[in-house]
Design a protein around this motif. Structure first.
Motif, PDB file in Angstrom:
ATOM      1  N   PRO A 122       0.823  -1.218   0.000  1.00 54.21           N
ATOM      2  CA  PRO A 122       0.000   0.000   0.000  1.00 54.21           C
ATOM      3  C   PRO A 122       0.858   1.271   0.000  1.00 54.21           C
ATOM      4  O   PRO A 122       1.953   1.298   0.566  1.00 54.21           O
ATOM      5  CB  PRO A 122      -0.791  -0.090   1.308  1.00 54.21           C
ATOM      6  N   ILE A 123       0.329   2.302  -0.603  1.00 50.61           N
ATOM      7  CA  ILE A 123       0.964   3.623  -0.562  1.00 50.61           C
ATOM      8  C   ILE A 123       0.807   4.133   0.870  1.00 50.61           C
ATOM      9  O   ILE A 123      -0.236   3.946   1.491  1.00 50.61           O
ATOM     10  CB  ILE A 123       0.295   4.567  -1.584  1.00 50.61           C
ATOM     11  N   PHE A 124       1.847   4.763   1.412  1.00 49.60           N
ATOM     12  CA  PHE A 124       1.819   5.157   2.815  1.00 49.60           C
ATOM     13  C   PHE A 124       2.370   6.557   3.010  1.00 49.60           C
ATOM     14  O   PHE A 124       2.734   7.233   2.045  1.00 49.60           O
ATOM     15  CB  PHE A 124       2.551   4.129   3.685  1.00 49.60           C
ATOM     16  N   ASN A 125       2.430   7.005   4.260  1.00 48.20           N
ATOM     17  CA  ASN A 125       2.875   8.359   4.584  1.00 48.20           C
ATOM     18  C   ASN A 125       3.786   8.340   5.808  1.00 48.20           C
ATOM     19  O   ASN A 125       4.081   7.274   6.354  1.00 48.20           O
ATOM     20  CB  ASN A 125       1.668   9.275   4.790  1.00 48.20           C
ATOM     21  N   VAL A 126       4.224   9.508   6.258  1.00 47.94           N
ATOM     22  CA  VAL A 126       5.119   9.612   7.412  1.00 47.94           C
ATOM     23  C   VAL A 126       4.456   9.062   8.675  1.00 47.94           C
ATOM     24  O   VAL A 126       5.095   8.366   9.475  1.00 47.94           O
ATOM     25  CB  VAL A 126       5.588  11.075   7.613  1.00 47.94           C
ATOM     26  N   ALA A 127       3.179   9.344   8.872  1.00 47.53           N
ATOM     27  CA  ALA A 127       2.471   8.830  10.048  1.00 47.53           C
ATOM     28  C   ALA A 127       2.482   7.305  10.056  1.00 47.53           C
ATOM     29  O   ALA A 127       2.718   6.681  11.097  1.00 47.53           O
ATOM     30  CB  ALA A 127       1.029   9.349  10.077  1.00 47.53           C
ATOM     31  N   ASP A 128       2.251   6.702   8.894  1.00 48.40           N
ATOM     32  CA  ASP A 128       2.276   5.243   8.792  1.00 48.40           C
ATOM     33  C   ASP A 128       3.665   4.697   9.120  1.00 48.40           C
ATOM     34  O   ASP A 128       3.795   3.662   9.777  1.00 48.40           O
ATOM     35  CB  ASP A 128       1.866   4.797   7.389  1.00 48.40           C
TER      36      ASP A 128
END
Length: 157
Positions: A122-128
């Protein structure tokens, strides 16, 4: 104690900054290659959790996040001072949870942007990332703590 809250605030700040830059710089669903065949940036909106599970269940996410952050604050104040690894892991989890909570609260979705090109993930972010690292550190802490307890019991007999 202040260090743990500073870590969480830094995570929230980095998370919100990267999401803002993504929204401002990359059209929705567009991809910018960063390291060929390794990492790219894709502007994506996720109304669920990882792999879009529980898609659209914002009330559920609000309630769970508030409960989790409350529990983390309790554990930071009661046990976080006793072990830095435990405190840092809680700080990362709290920062990640709050970062995604802000998106859900104000946008009704989470902005994701980091895409691994070499694996179907999955595409993710800094929080993830902060959540994943925090949970990994928590697992390490629990294993080490359990081992210490085992050694103490063994020596005590």
């Amino acid at each position: 104690m202040l260090l743990f809250y500073m870590i969480a605030v830094i995570i929230v700040g980095l998370d919100q900054l990267t999401k803002y830059l993504t929204v401002q710089s990359i059209p929705l669903h567009e991809t910018i290659e960063w390291i060929p065949n390794l990492v790219s940036f894709t502007h994506h909106r996720n109304t669920g959790a990882a792999w879009s599970i529980l898609e659209g269940q914002m009330i559920f996410f609000y309630i769970v996040t508030v409960i989790i952050v409350g529990i983390i604050i309790y554990y930071l104040h009661t046990y976080g001072r006793q072990d830095k690894l435990f405190g840092v892991s809680l700080s990362l989890i709290m920062g990640g949870a709050i970062g995604n909570f802000i998106d859900r609260l104000f946008l009704q979705y989470v902005v994701d942007m980091v895409r691994l090109e070499f694996i179907d993930f999955p595409i993710f972010n800094v929080a993830d990332m902060a959540l994943s690292i925090g949970v990994t550190l928590m697992i390490i802490y629990l294993i080490v703590d359990e081992y210490k307890n085992y050694k103490q019991k063994k020596v005590g007999h």
